[in-house]
Design a protein around this motif. Structure first.
Motif, short mmCIF file in Angstrom:
data_model
loop_
_atom_site.label_atom_id
_atom_site.label_comp_id
_atom_site.label_asym_id
_atom_site.label_seq_id
_atom_site.Cartn_x
_atom_site.Cartn_y
_atom_site.Cartn_z
N ALA A 196 30.43 57.54 2.90
CA ALA A 196 30.55 56.85 1.61
C ALA A 196 29.43 57.29 0.67
O ALA A 196 28.32 57.62 1.10
CB ALA A 196 30.52 55.34 1.82
N ASN A 197 29.77 57.31 -0.62
CA ASN A 197 28.84 57.66 -1.70
C ASN A 197 28.44 59.14 -1.71
O ASN A 197 27.47 59.52 -2.36
CB ASN A 197 27.59 56.78 -1.66
N ASP B 195 34.23 56.82 -2.07
CA ASP B 195 33.94 55.40 -2.20
C ASP B 195 33.74 54.71 -0.86
O ASP B 195 33.06 53.70 -0.77
CB ASP B 195 35.09 54.72 -2.96
N ARG B 196 34.35 55.24 0.16
CA ARG B 196 34.19 54.75 1.52
C ARG B 196 34.29 55.94 2.47
O ARG B 196 34.80 57.00 2.08
CB ARG B 196 35.27 53.72 1.87
N GLY B 197 33.79 55.79 3.67
CA GLY B 197 33.83 56.91 4.60
C GLY B 197 35.26 57.36 4.88
O GLY B 197 36.16 56.53 5.01
N VAL C 34 38.22 57.50 -3.41
CA VAL C 34 37.33 58.28 -4.28
C VAL C 34 37.26 57.59 -5.63
O VAL C 34 38.28 57.14 -6.16
CB VAL C 34 37.85 59.73 -4.46
N ARG C 35 36.08 57.48 -6.18
CA ARG C 35 35.92 56.95 -7.53
C ARG C 35 35.49 58.08 -8.46
O ARG C 35 34.84 59.04 -8.04
CB ARG C 35 34.90 55.82 -7.58
N LYS C 36 35.89 57.97 -9.70
CA LYS C 36 35.56 58.99 -10.69
C LYS C 36 34.62 58.38 -11.71
O LYS C 36 34.76 57.22 -12.10
CB LYS C 36 36.82 59.56 -11.34
#
Length: 375
Positions: free
Chosen positions: A62-63, A328-330, A314-316
């Protein structure tokens, strides 16, 4: 790749996030390869039902930053926000008029650096093109906008592929007369054709889209190839009013653009740009107020391979002119990497509400894990 939207004429935009301030992008992995981008953390491959998609090539925590997309190719700042949004970095200060304005193009900038960078990238010919478009938009007696265009019902039927072809063929016959007039062959028919298109009301945002498309085709063959690699929408015009706005804008630009650009000011260029942009554009929103202000959109070809999920992993994040995609998460090796096409408010809807919005706006039935489980 599908997208989200606004208004009747460009309803397939991928909504922008609200999680990053407008600032210079951090150094990261920029996607620059073609035809399909790839990075050590992911690969892009064809899927049975959703075209090309992005898949993890290893376990990703994540991240983790997946990539940064910096290949903005076609961009439009909506006319109503031209005084409030920096034409280069898209900085927006809650409706405040920005301090630096270019008098010829009427674009504004948040700093001298942004202004100088934009001018350098546009080049003399680009500045001339944007100046010509601005003169068209303002006319001799102030704004000459086609107000009917702003009132189009989004529920109107889309033109068929045959109707689109006929409309562009009709425009091409008029274009031939305008090209003769621009070449100095002045006859009654060429003068009449030229004068007629210049009397027509303009649609500034469509005009801006056409200028941006013509310039990228002329100035950057590499980015144009990336646009060509995107999956086309064969019916990109969302009403007949929309289609007319594009053909009319084409003819108006033929009448005023620098002659060096005329070989690229063609139906083929604009149809290609419209058909690729339609399902691949990202909305550009304000960053510090939950994205309440939608002031433009752009096409970043390398960012257009992420599919949608109502439960994205996934975040954009938009950082100025670039997009960052962060896990956003593993995720596990082989897992598809998805973003959300929905706006913040839409993401809180139930499965029925989300499904209706996705079908109505993007034209597909979502089969993500949330929708399958009825969440």
């Amino acid at each position: 790749m599908q997208g989200g939207g606004y208004k009747a004429w460009r309803p397939t935009l991928l909504d922008s996030p609200v999680s990053a301030p407008a600032s210079p992008a951090d150094s990261a992995v920029s996607i620059t390869t073609t035809p399909t981008p790839a990075a050590p953390l992911y690969t892009i491959r064809q899927t049975p039902n959703a075209g090309r998609a992005v898949f993890a090539t290893r376990r990703i925590a994540a991240n983790t930053l997946l990539c940064t997309a910096s290949d903005l190719s076609i961009t439009v700042l909506l006319r109503d926000y031209r005084k409030e949004v920096c034409a280069h970095c898209f900085f927006y200060d809650r409706g405040t008029t920005l301090p630096l304005r270019d008098p010829s193009t009427n674009l504004v900038f948040c700093s001298h650096l942004c202004q100088e960078t934009w001018l350098a990238q546009a080049g003399d010919l680009g500045v001339q093109a944007w100046t010509a478009a601005e003169r068209l938009s303002k006319g001799k007696s102030g704004e000459q906008r086609d107000e009917d265009y702003d009132m189009v019902d989004p529920g109107l039927p889309r033109p068929t592929t045959q109707e689109i072809a006929v409309a562009w063929e009709t425009a091409s016959s008029v274009a031939a007369q305008i090209r003769l007039a621009r070449a100095g062959m002045s006859t009654k028919s060429t003068r009449k054709a030229l004068a007629a298109v210049l009397r027509e009301a303009v649609v500034p945002d469509v005009l801006a889209f056409c200028v941006s498309s013509i310039l990228v085709a002329y100035q950057s063959p590499e980015r144009w190839r990336r646009i060509l690699d995107l999956v086309p929408d064969e019916r990109p015009y969302h009403s007949f009013v929309d289609l007319v706005a594009f053909t009319r804008s084409y003819l108006q630009l033929l009448a005023v653009l620098p002659t060096e650009l005329l070989p690229h000011a063609t139906p083929e260029t604009l149809i290609t740009a419209s058909s690729r942009d339609s399902h691949n554009s990202f909305g550009i929103r304000s960053l510090e107020d939950e994205g309440s202000e939608f002031f433009g959109y752009g096409c970043w070809p390398s960012a257009s391979f992420f599919n949608h999920s109502c439960g994205p992993n996934v975040r954009k994040e938009r950082i100025g002119r670039e997009w960052r995609f962060v896990v956003d998460r593993g995720v596990e090796e082989g897992e598809e990497l998805c973003i959300s096409y929905l706006s913040g408010e839409e993401r809180t809807m139930g499965v029925v509400g989300r499904g209706g919005r996705l079908r109505g706006t993007w034209g597909f039935v979502c089969a993500c894990w949330r929708c399958i489980e009825g969440e």
